[in-house]
Motif scaffolding. Structure first.
Motif, PDB file in Angstrom:
ATOM      1  N   HIS A   1      39.858  38.959  33.072  1.00  0.00           N
ATOM      2  CA  HIS A   1      40.753  39.101  34.219  1.00  0.00           C
ATOM      3  C   HIS A   1      40.582  40.499  34.787  1.00  0.00           C
ATOM      4  O   HIS A   1      40.522  41.493  34.060  1.00  0.00           O
ATOM      5  N   GLY A   2      40.490  40.589  36.102  1.00  0.00           N
ATOM      6  CA  GLY A   2      40.266  41.876  36.739  1.00  0.00           C
ATOM      7  C   GLY A   2      38.809  42.247  36.864  1.00  0.00           C
ATOM      8  O   GLY A   2      38.487  43.339  37.355  1.00  0.00           O
ATOM      9  N   ALA A   3      37.897  41.352  36.450  1.00  0.00           N
ATOM     10  CA  ALA A   3      36.461  41.639  36.558  1.00  0.00           C
ATOM     11  C   ALA A   3      36.064  41.827  38.017  1.00  0.00           C
ATOM     12  O   ALA A   3      36.598  41.178  38.918  1.00  0.00           O
ATOM     13  N   THR A   4      35.120  42.733  38.233  1.00  0.00           N
ATOM     14  CA  THR A   4      34.612  43.006  39.579  1.00  0.00           C
ATOM     15  C   THR A   4      33.370  42.168  39.837  1.00  0.00           C
ATOM     16  O   THR A   4      32.493  42.067  38.977  1.00  0.00           O
ATOM     17  N   VAL A   5      33.292  41.565  41.010  1.00  0.00           N
ATOM     18  CA  VAL A   5      32.169  40.710  41.389  1.00  0.00           C
ATOM     19  C   VAL A   5      31.559  41.239  42.685  1.00  0.00           C
ATOM     20  O   VAL A   5      32.287  41.530  43.646  1.00  0.00           O
ATOM     21  N   VAL A   6      30.234  41.367  42.701  1.00  0.00           N
ATOM     22  CA  VAL A   6      29.530  41.845  43.887  1.00  0.00           C
ATOM     23  C   VAL A   6      28.502  40.806  44.303  1.00  0.00           C
ATOM     24  O   VAL A   6      27.716  40.333  43.476  1.00  0.00           O
TER      25      VAL A   6
ATOM     26  N   PHE B   1      21.061  45.755  54.339  1.00  0.00           N
ATOM     27  CA  PHE B   1      21.656  44.681  53.545  1.00  0.00           C
ATOM     28  C   PHE B   1      23.159  44.912  53.412  1.00  0.00           C
ATOM     29  O   PHE B   1      23.617  46.052  53.416  1.00  0.00           O
ATOM     30  N   ARG B   2      23.899  43.819  53.315  1.00  0.00           N
ATOM     31  CA  ARG B   2      25.343  43.886  53.122  1.00  0.00           C
ATOM     32  C   ARG B   2      25.710  43.478  51.703  1.00  0.00           C
ATOM     33  O   ARG B   2      24.978  42.749  51.055  1.00  0.00           O
ATOM     34  N   TYR B   3      26.858  43.966  51.268  1.00  0.00           N
ATOM     35  CA  TYR B   3      27.421  43.462  50.014  1.00  0.00           C
ATOM     36  C   TYR B   3      28.939  43.472  50.132  1.00  0.00           C
ATOM     37  O   TYR B   3      29.518  44.229  50.915  1.00  0.00           O
ATOM     38  N   VAL B   4      29.562  42.580  49.391  1.00  0.00           N
ATOM     39  CA  VAL B   4      31.024  42.576  49.315  1.00  0.00           C
ATOM     40  C   VAL B   4      31.424  42.752  47.865  1.00  0.00           C
ATOM     41  O   VAL B   4      30.729  42.314  46.939  1.00  0.00           O
ATOM     42  N   VAL B   5      32.542  43.427  47.684  1.00  0.00           N
ATOM     43  CA  VAL B   5      33.109  43.654  46.361  1.00  0.00           C
ATOM     44  C   VAL B   5      34.388  42.845  46.270  1.00  0.00           C
ATOM     45  O   VAL B   5      35.245  42.914  47.168  1.00  0.00           O
ATOM     46  N   ALA B   6      34.525  42.066  45.214  1.00  0.00           N
ATOM     47  CA  ALA B   6      35.706  41.222  45.034  1.00  0.00           C
ATOM     48  C   ALA B   6      36.169  41.318  43.577  1.00  0.00           C
ATOM     49  O   ALA B   6      35.502  41.897  42.725  1.00  0.00           O
ATOM     50  N   ARG B   7      37.311  40.734  43.330  1.00  0.00           N
ATOM     51  CA  ARG B   7      37.897  40.808  41.980  1.00  0.00           C
ATOM     52  C   ARG B   7      38.425  39.459  41.560  1.00  0.00           C
ATOM     53  O   ARG B   7      38.970  38.693  42.365  1.00  0.00           O
ATOM     54  N   ARG B   8      38.255  39.196  40.284  1.00  0.00           N
ATOM     55  CA  ARG B   8      38.865  38.000  39.708  1.00  0.00           C
ATOM     56  C   ARG B   8      40.249  38.366  39.216  1.00  0.00           C
ATOM     57  O   ARG B   8      40.428  39.213  38.344  1.00  0.00           O
ATOM     58  N   ASP B   9      41.257  37.729  39.783  1.00  0.00           N
ATOM     59  CA  ASP B   9      42.633  37.990  39.379  1.00  0.00           C
ATOM     60  C   ASP B   9      43.051  37.083  38.217  1.00  0.00           C
ATOM     61  O   ASP B   9      42.378  36.099  37.907  1.00  0.00           O
TER      62      ASP B   9
END
Length: 322
Positions: A184-189, A314-322
């Motif tokens: 939980h709270g892991a960062t995903v790119v 190039f683009r990237y997005v940073v997201a999080r697993r809640d």
């Protein structure tokens, strides 16, 4: 000249040889073009000791090597040709594990995602040595087999999405399949091509679409993820739509300059072909035709000394697993 009749299995041997050559070209020519992307993301996330990083579509493993050099524990998963993973194994000093396709379905969008850091019953087959790199051939579902590993804190999908209409749907499925193995709270790119006007390579990639007789003008948006089959320019918020569909919370985004530079046209052709984006065009026409048209498309980016230079973003997005 006497020519031998091809033996049974010769086509398979030739295919394996082609895959090995493409893997070498990817590792020696093309993969390094994405190093600025890897470095920018690792710097932003402050990757270092204590990070447990899972690389989806890790290929020949250069991004994993760079993360490990920063002190992270790394695992790579790839469904592509084993030849690339074999090179990753050489770089990381480990072996490649493989497994057949999992029978367990990927959770649908919106479904709760199980967590590896919750207490669970049962006895694992083995306990992972977190200091040892791990490579697996197959979908992220193969992570559930063979070892009891701590949950991952970072997930990266660096293989640029947006090169073909349909790869966003595949990326979304991979992300959802990987989430059960994260904390939980892991960062995903997730990464993708930038706007066509900022990517010189986009004009070259259109050769693949034209020769494969696919439609690059198909609509794309949250309702059309995965539509079509040819190369298509990325549109605004495509990556954000992927993250949202995977059930992730967006944290931010970034752009990175990743110019493609080659010593000559021959190297540029080999590097671009190694991406696999021209495979459909080769099947629809032939290798000689694709080679010819690629060289013509590269001409505007060929400098006086013969080198080839294509600026790209190039683009990237940073997201999080809640």
């Amino acid at each position: 000249m006497l020519v031998r009749e091809p033996r049974r299995g010769a086509a398979g041997s030739r295919r394996a040889h082609d895959e090995e050559r493409a893997a070498l070209d990817w590792a020696e020519i093309q993969e390094r073009m994405l190093v600025p992307l890897y470095a920018a993301v690792y710097e932003r996330l402050e990757i270092g000791p204590g990070a447990r990083l899972l690389g989806l579509g890790c290929g020949a493993g250069l991004a994993l090597v760079l993360a490990r050099a920063r002190g992270a524990s790394v695992t790579g998963v790839d469904e592509g040709p084993r030849a690339r993973l074999a090179l990753a194994a050489e770089r990381l000093g480990c072996s490649v594990a493989g497994a057949g396709p999992s029978r367990e379905p990927v959770p649908p969008p919106g479904a709760p995602v199980p967590c590896r850091d919750d207490a669970a019953g049962g006895v694992a087959a083995a306990t992972e040595d977190v200091a040892t790199p791990r490579l697996l051939h197959g979908s992220p579902a193969v992570l559930r087999r063979g070892v009891d590993a701590p949950p991952y804190t970072v997930v990266t999908a660096f293989q640029p999405a947006g090169a073909t209409a349909g790869d966003y749907e595949t990326l979304t499925a991979r992300l959802r399949a990987a989430l059960p193995f994260t904390a939980h709270g892991a960062t995903v790119v997730v990464a993708g091509w930038g706007p066509p006007e900022r990517c010189a390579a986009s004009t070259v990639l259109r050769v693949a679409t034209r020769l494969a007789d696919t439609d690059a003008s198909l609509p794309f948006g949250p309702g059309e993820l995965g539509a079509g089959g040819g190369w298509r320019p990325e549109r605004r918020d495509d990556l954000e739509a992927v993250a949202a569909r995977a059930g992730l919370r967006l944290l931010g985004s970034g752009r990175v300059a990743c110019p493609f530079g080659y010593a000559g046209t021959a190297g540029a052709v080999r590097g671009l072909l190694s991406t696999g984006l021209f495979d459909a065009a080769i099947e629809a026409t032939d290798a000689a035709q694709v080679d010819k048209e690629l060289r013509e498309a590269l001409h505007p980016y060929t400098r006086q000394g013969g080198t080839v230079w294509m600026p790209n973003v190039f683009r990237y997005v940073v997201a999080r697993r809640d």
